[in-house]
Motif scaffolding. Sequence first.
Motif, PDB file in Angstrom:
ATOM      1  N   SER A 125      -7.607  -8.119 -10.232  1.00  0.00           N
ATOM      2  CA  SER A 125      -7.438  -7.623  -8.876  1.00  0.00           C
ATOM      3  C   SER A 125      -7.191  -8.799  -7.946  1.00  0.00           C
ATOM      4  O   SER A 125      -7.525  -9.954  -8.262  1.00  0.00           O
ATOM      5  CB  SER A 125      -8.670  -6.841  -8.425  1.00  0.00           C
ATOM      6  OG  SER A 125      -9.799  -7.686  -8.345  1.00  0.00           O
ATOM      7  N   ASN A 142      -2.804  -0.246  -9.228  1.00  0.00           N
ATOM      8  CA  ASN A 142      -3.676   0.444  -8.273  1.00  0.00           C
ATOM      9  C   ASN A 142      -3.672  -0.292  -6.948  1.00  0.00           C
ATOM     10  O   ASN A 142      -3.650  -1.534  -6.918  1.00  0.00           O
ATOM     11  CB  ASN A 142      -5.100   0.516  -8.832  1.00  0.00           C
ATOM     12  CG  ASN A 142      -6.092   1.077  -7.842  1.00  0.00           C
ATOM     13  OD1 ASN A 142      -6.791   0.323  -7.155  1.00  0.00           O
ATOM     14  ND2 ASN A 142      -6.159   2.381  -7.759  1.00  0.00           N
ATOM     15  N   ASP A 165      -5.426   0.001  -2.819  1.00  0.00           N
ATOM     16  CA  ASP A 165      -6.175   0.652  -1.745  1.00  0.00           C
ATOM     17  C   ASP A 165      -5.391   0.415  -0.463  1.00  0.00           C
ATOM     18  O   ASP A 165      -5.242  -0.737  -0.040  1.00  0.00           O
ATOM     19  CB  ASP A 165      -7.582   0.053  -1.631  1.00  0.00           C
ATOM     20  CG  ASP A 165      -8.444   0.392  -2.833  1.00  0.00           C
ATOM     21  OD1 ASP A 165      -9.386  -0.360  -3.101  1.00  0.00           O
ATOM     22  OD2 ASP A 165      -8.162   1.409  -3.501  1.00  0.00           O
ATOM     23  N   SER A 189      -7.163   4.674   1.116  1.00  0.00           N
ATOM     24  CA  SER A 189      -7.205   5.592  -0.023  1.00  0.00           C
ATOM     25  C   SER A 189      -6.678   4.852  -1.247  1.00  0.00           C
ATOM     26  O   SER A 189      -5.896   3.906  -1.125  1.00  0.00           O
ATOM     27  CB  SER A 189      -6.347   6.828   0.240  1.00  0.00           C
ATOM     28  OG  SER A 189      -6.862   7.575   1.317  1.00  0.00           O
ATOM     29  N   SER A 190      -7.106   5.304  -2.423  1.00  0.00           N
ATOM     30  CA  SER A 190      -6.692   4.659  -3.663  1.00  0.00           C
ATOM     31  C   SER A 190      -5.478   5.359  -4.253  1.00  0.00           C
ATOM     32  O   SER A 190      -5.477   6.579  -4.416  1.00  0.00           O
ATOM     33  CB  SER A 190      -7.853   4.693  -4.665  1.00  0.00           C
ATOM     34  OG  SER A 190      -7.513   3.981  -5.846  1.00  0.00           O
ATOM     35  N   TYR A 191      -4.451   4.580  -4.573  1.00  0.00           N
ATOM     36  CA  TYR A 191      -3.224   5.105  -5.159  1.00  0.00           C
ATOM     37  C   TYR A 191      -3.008   4.470  -6.533  1.00  0.00           C
ATOM     38  O   TYR A 191      -3.358   3.306  -6.763  1.00  0.00           O
ATOM     39  CB  TYR A 191      -2.017   4.804  -4.266  1.00  0.00           C
ATOM     40  CG  TYR A 191      -1.992   5.599  -2.987  1.00  0.00           C
ATOM     41  CD1 TYR A 191      -2.772   5.228  -1.900  1.00  0.00           C
ATOM     42  CD2 TYR A 191      -1.197   6.739  -2.863  1.00  0.00           C
ATOM     43  CE1 TYR A 191      -2.762   5.956  -0.727  1.00  0.00           C
ATOM     44  CE2 TYR A 191      -1.176   7.469  -1.688  1.00  0.00           C
ATOM     45  CZ  TYR A 191      -1.961   7.069  -0.629  1.00  0.00           C
ATOM     46  OH  TYR A 191      -1.940   7.807   0.527  1.00  0.00           O
ATOM     47  N   TRP A 192      -2.391   5.257  -7.423  1.00  0.00           N
ATOM     48  CA  TRP A 192      -2.135   4.813  -8.790  1.00  0.00           C
ATOM     49  C   TRP A 192      -0.659   4.942  -9.148  1.00  0.00           C
ATOM     50  O   TRP A 192       0.005   5.876  -8.713  1.00  0.00           O
ATOM     51  CB  TRP A 192      -2.937   5.650  -9.791  1.00  0.00           C
ATOM     52  CG  TRP A 192      -4.408   5.432  -9.699  1.00  0.00           C
ATOM     53  CD1 TRP A 192      -5.292   6.109  -8.908  1.00  0.00           C
ATOM     54  CD2 TRP A 192      -5.178   4.471 -10.431  1.00  0.00           C
ATOM     55  NE1 TRP A 192      -6.564   5.616  -9.103  1.00  0.00           N
ATOM     56  CE2 TRP A 192      -6.525   4.618 -10.032  1.00  0.00           C
ATOM     57  CE3 TRP A 192      -4.868   3.505 -11.386  1.00  0.00           C
ATOM     58  CZ2 TRP A 192      -7.549   3.823 -10.548  1.00  0.00           C
ATOM     59  CZ3 TRP A 192      -5.883   2.718 -11.900  1.00  0.00           C
ATOM     60  CH2 TRP A 192      -7.204   2.880 -11.489  1.00  0.00           C
TER      61      TRP A 192
END
Length: 121
Positions: free
Chosen positions: A50, A96, A98, A108-111
Motif C-alpha cells: 500500500s 484498491n 480509498d 469509500s473503498s473501490y476495487w
Amino acid sequence: QVQLLESGGGLVQPGGSLRLSCAASGRVFRVNVMAWYRQAPGQERELVASITSGGITNYADSVKGRFTISRDNAKSTVKLQMNTLKPEDTAVYYCNADLSTRWNEGLSSYWGQGTQVTVSS
C-alpha cells in the motif's frame, strides 16, 4: 461512476518480472491510500503493498525487497513492480483505492476487476 482499471498481468517464469498498473477513471476528487491485494485459489485475499498520498509505503513480509509500489497523484494511478517472482506469487491481483468523488463526501473503498499473475516454468 468511478472505475479502477488494471493492466499488466500475465505468465512469467520464476525469477522474472512483471509490472502491474491501475488507473482510477471517472469523477475522482481525492485519493487517499492506494494498494494492491492478491488472492490465490482457496486462500483469502491478502494485502501485498500500500502507499499513502504522501508516499508512505507498506509491504507484506513475503514481498519485501522484491516488489515496489509507486503512484502518480496527479493521474490517480498506482503501479506495482514485481521482481524475482516466485511460483507462490501466483494469484489474482486486485487494485484498491480509498477515494472520494466530491469535496463534501467521505472516502469509500473501490476495487479493480483483478488481473491474473501466473509464475511458472
